[in-house]
Every structure is written in structure tokens, then in C-alpha cells.
Design a protein around this motif. Structure first.
Motif, PDB file in Angstrom:
ATOM      1  N   ASP A  30      21.567 -66.996   1.564  1.00  0.00           N
ATOM      2  CA  ASP A  30      20.972 -65.667   1.419  1.00  0.00           C
ATOM      3  C   ASP A  30      20.983 -65.264  -0.053  1.00  0.00           C
ATOM      4  OD1 ASP A  30      20.253 -63.030   1.458  1.00  0.00           O
ATOM      5  OD2 ASP A  30      21.863 -62.360   2.770  1.00  0.00           O
ATOM      6  N   GLY A  31      19.800 -64.957  -0.587  1.00  0.00           N
ATOM      7  CA  GLY A  31      19.694 -64.602  -2.002  1.00  0.00           C
ATOM      8  C   GLY A  31      20.627 -63.493  -2.416  1.00  0.00           C
ATOM      9  N   ASP A  32      20.731 -62.448  -1.587  1.00  0.00           N
ATOM     10  CA  ASP A  32      21.618 -61.336  -1.916  1.00  0.00           C
ATOM     11  C   ASP A  32      23.078 -61.732  -1.726  1.00  0.00           C
ATOM     12  OD1 ASP A  32      19.539 -59.614  -2.562  1.00  0.00           O
ATOM     13  OD2 ASP A  32      19.277 -58.974  -0.478  1.00  0.00           O
ATOM     14  N   GLU A  91      18.298 -74.635  -6.180  1.00  0.00           N
ATOM     15  CA  GLU A  91      17.595 -74.379  -4.924  1.00  0.00           C
ATOM     16  C   GLU A  91      17.230 -75.727  -4.310  1.00  0.00           C
ATOM     17  OE1 GLU A  91      16.913 -71.516  -3.529  1.00  0.00           O
ATOM     18  OE2 GLU A  91      17.325 -70.061  -5.116  1.00  0.00           O
ATOM     19  N   ALA A 149      24.449 -73.221  -4.706  1.00  0.00           N
ATOM     20  CA  ALA A 149      24.114 -71.823  -4.968  1.00  0.00           C
ATOM     21  C   ALA A 149      24.790 -71.325  -6.239  1.00  0.00           C
ATOM     22  CB  ALA A 149      24.529 -70.962  -3.775  1.00  0.00           C
ATOM     23  N   ARG A 152      24.473 -64.536  -2.205  1.00  0.00           N
ATOM     24  CA  ARG A 152      24.977 -65.396  -3.283  1.00  0.00           C
ATOM     25  C   ARG A 152      25.672 -64.600  -4.389  1.00  0.00           C
ATOM     26  NH1 ARG A 152      19.791 -69.393  -4.283  1.00  0.00           N
ATOM     27  NH2 ARG A 152      19.563 -70.075  -2.110  1.00  0.00           N
ATOM     28  N   LYS A 153      25.210 -63.374  -4.595  1.00  0.00           N
ATOM     29  CA  LYS A 153      25.769 -62.559  -5.662  1.00  0.00           C
ATOM     30  C   LYS A 153      27.237 -62.212  -5.418  1.00  0.00           C
ATOM     31  CE  LYS A 153      21.214 -60.410  -6.266  1.00  0.00           C
ATOM     32  NZ  LYS A 153      20.452 -59.138  -6.165  1.00  0.00           N
ATOM     33  N   GLY A 205      23.119 -72.531  -9.345  1.00  0.00           N
ATOM     34  CA  GLY A 205      21.733 -72.123  -9.557  1.00  0.00           C
ATOM     35  C   GLY A 205      20.721 -73.145  -9.090  1.00  0.00           C
TER      36      GLY A 205
END
Length: 303
Positions: A289-291, A174, A169, A293-294, A172
Motif C-alpha cells: 500500500d503506497g500510503d 516497485e 518497498a 509504506r510511509k 524504493g
């Protein structure tokens, strides 16, 4: 220091004498002062919590211990291999080593670990360095061609207590979390276009004679093998072995087991080596989770 007998490597001792040394170690209760001149036995446990490169980290430690013994009269290092389950069971039964070589996933030993005269964020707790890395692995993205832009599936190799999904993650990448061997074979037989793996895969490729292209992941690493000291009485002898492990001659030998020296211009993030199962699970969930990861970096330590 008084010499009881001429010191030789433990591996060269007759079986009966080895048994005598081990029995002597068990006979002395913890905390009692030994007679002046008596041999000192330092118990070292090695626990592999993640896949290495090749060969045995336990055997590598034994060789380093033999080199250390040659410079210290009257001390013998007894290096034993433990599984994670075996080490935790021994701890629950009241047994502890003098030194512990381990990776992420063995948090139960934190309270027994003593401060070291070194500094590394991944081994720190409450402002003290309780564990220091003596070797490390490497996450990488592998491809059978030099085109890393082509479309295709990616296998994220998973195995052990390390968090490969977090590494992917933060890099970058996937992909699909896949058991280590299945990821490796699936990559070679064309099921996956890319493999996000570790030094274990690099060693497998070399052993098989397969040419691959590699992009090291430099944003994150949790593939550190640490040392902790758990015996104040044996601190001096323990630090002597750690010093040998960190010496230039030992670092140059790490290629023999497919591992790398730590702390050579590294940057990025790492978790605490003492992160418990709940914390590791939370990091894995955030990586998926995409969010989430931030915010991963907020729960990690800067190298």
C-alpha cells in the motif's frame, strides 16, 4: 574437570558409540543433575526459515560444533536439521533443544528462550536479548547491464518467511512478487528487466557464470540466522558454541555457504525475529500500500 575419555569429534566416532551418546542424552531427564564426569550432550536444532546462499547451514553449524568440542572436554553437540513445521510440532509435543538456530518465522520459541549477554534489536523482547544473529544474507537489485535507470519490469523474489516485499518497498523498488525460482529464471530469459533478490540469487549467478550488476539494499534486512539458548543447565556450553560462531575464524568461513557476517557497520531496519504470522502479514500489506509504506519504519526495529 574430570576426563572420562579422550575427546574426539562426534563425526569420527563409531556408529555404536554415537548411538550410545545419543541414548545417554535421552536417558537423562531435563533438570536432573548428571554424574560428575559424564559426557554432556547439547542438542542444537537448525531451522532454515529463508533461503540461504549455497550449501548447508546445518553442516556449517556441525563443523563449528566440532571446533568447539576440541576446546571443551566431555561435551558433544548434536546438531539436527528441522523444518519449520517439524520444529513447531516437536515444541507442541513438549520437546525443545538446548540451542536453536533459526530465522524469522519461528515465534513459538520466544517464551522458552533465555536472555543472552549480547545485544541486537531484532532479537530483543521485553528489554532482553533472546536471540543473536550469527550470519546474514543480503537483499540486492540485480541487472544484466550497468544501466539501472532503463524502463522494465522488476521481479521481487519471494520464498520463505522473510519479507522481501518490505525490503523492496523500503528500497524504493516497485515490482511483482514472484516465486524465487520463477523470478530468477524470468530475469535471465528476459521476462524481467530487474530482479530484486537475495544472496541465493547471487550464488546462482556465480555458479552459472552469469555476469550481473548488483545494487545492495541497505535500508532493511530480515535475512538473519539467529541463535537462542533454551537450557539454563547447558548455558555455559551453549555460549561456548555461540562464541565460536561469532569468532573471526568462523566469520571468515561464511563465504563457503554464501552468507555474510552480521553487524559490520549495518544500518537500517529489521523486524523482530519473533514477529508472529499476523504481524508479518500486516507488514506485507503495508508494503503493498503506497500510503502504508510511509509508516513501515514505525513497526520495525532500528539496527
Amino acid at each position: 574437570m574430570k576426563v572420562l575419555w579422550k575427546k574426539i569429534g562426534l563425526a569420527a566416532l563409531p556408529f555404536a558409540l554415537i548411538a550410545a551418546v545419543v541414548a545417554l542424552a535421552a536417558w537423562f531427564p531435563r533438570g536432573e543433575k548428571e554424574e560428575t564426569g559424564a559426557p554432556r550432550v547439547v542438542r542444537v536444532w537448525n531451522v532454515d526459515t529463508f533461503e540461504g546462499g549455497k550449501g548447508s547451514r546445518t553442516a556449517f553449524l556441525r563443523n563449528a560444533a566440532r571446533r568447539t568440542e576440541r576446546g571443551r572436554e566431555g561435551v558433544y553437540y548434536l546438531v539436527s536439521a528441522y523444518t519449520v513445521e517439524g520444529a513447531n510440532a516437536a515444541l507442541a509435543a513438549g520437546e525443545t533443544p538446548d540451542m536453536l538456530s533459526f530465522g524469522i518465522g519461528l515465534d513459538a520459541f520466544m517464551e522458552r528462550s533465555l536472555p543472552l549477554p549480547y545485544s541486537f534489536s531484532g532479537g530483543e523482547a521485553d528489554g532482553k536479548c533472546l536471540a543473536y544473529p550469527w550470519c546474514r544474507g543480503q537483499y540486492s537489485l540485480f541487472s544484466l547491464t550497468d544501466d539501472f535507470q532503463a524502463e522494465g519490469r522488476t521481479a521481487i523474489s519471494s520464498g520463505g518467511s522473510n519479507l522481501s516485499a518490505v525490503a523492496a518497498a523500503l528500497s524504493g523498488v516497485e515490482g511483482e512478487p514472484t516465486e524465487s525460482i520463477a523470478a530468477y529464471t524470468g530475469f535471465l530469459n528476459g521476462k524481467y528487466r530487474y530482479l530484486f533478490g537475495t544472496q541465493r540469487d547471487a550464488c546462482r549467478f556465480r555458479a552459472r557464470g552469469v555476469t550481473v550488476y548488483e545494487r545492495p539494499a541497505e535500508q532493511y534486512c530480515d535475512l538473519y540466522q539467529y541463535i537462542s539458548v533454551l537450557s539454563a543447565e547447558r548455558m555455559e556450553d551453549c555460549l561456548a558454541l555461540l562464541s565460536e560462531l561469532l569468532s573471526e575464524r568462523t566469520r571468515e568461513m561464511l563465504g563457503e555457504i554464501g552468507m555474510l557476517p552480521p553487524l559490520e557497520g549495518e544500518t537500517g531496519y529489521t523486524p523482530s525475529v519473533f514477529a508472529d504470522a499476523e504481524s508479518r502479514a500486516r507488514l506485507a500489506e503495508m508494503a503493498a500500500d503506497g500510503d502504508g509504506r510511509k509508516n513501515l519504519d514505525k513497526f520495525l526495529k532500528t539496527i
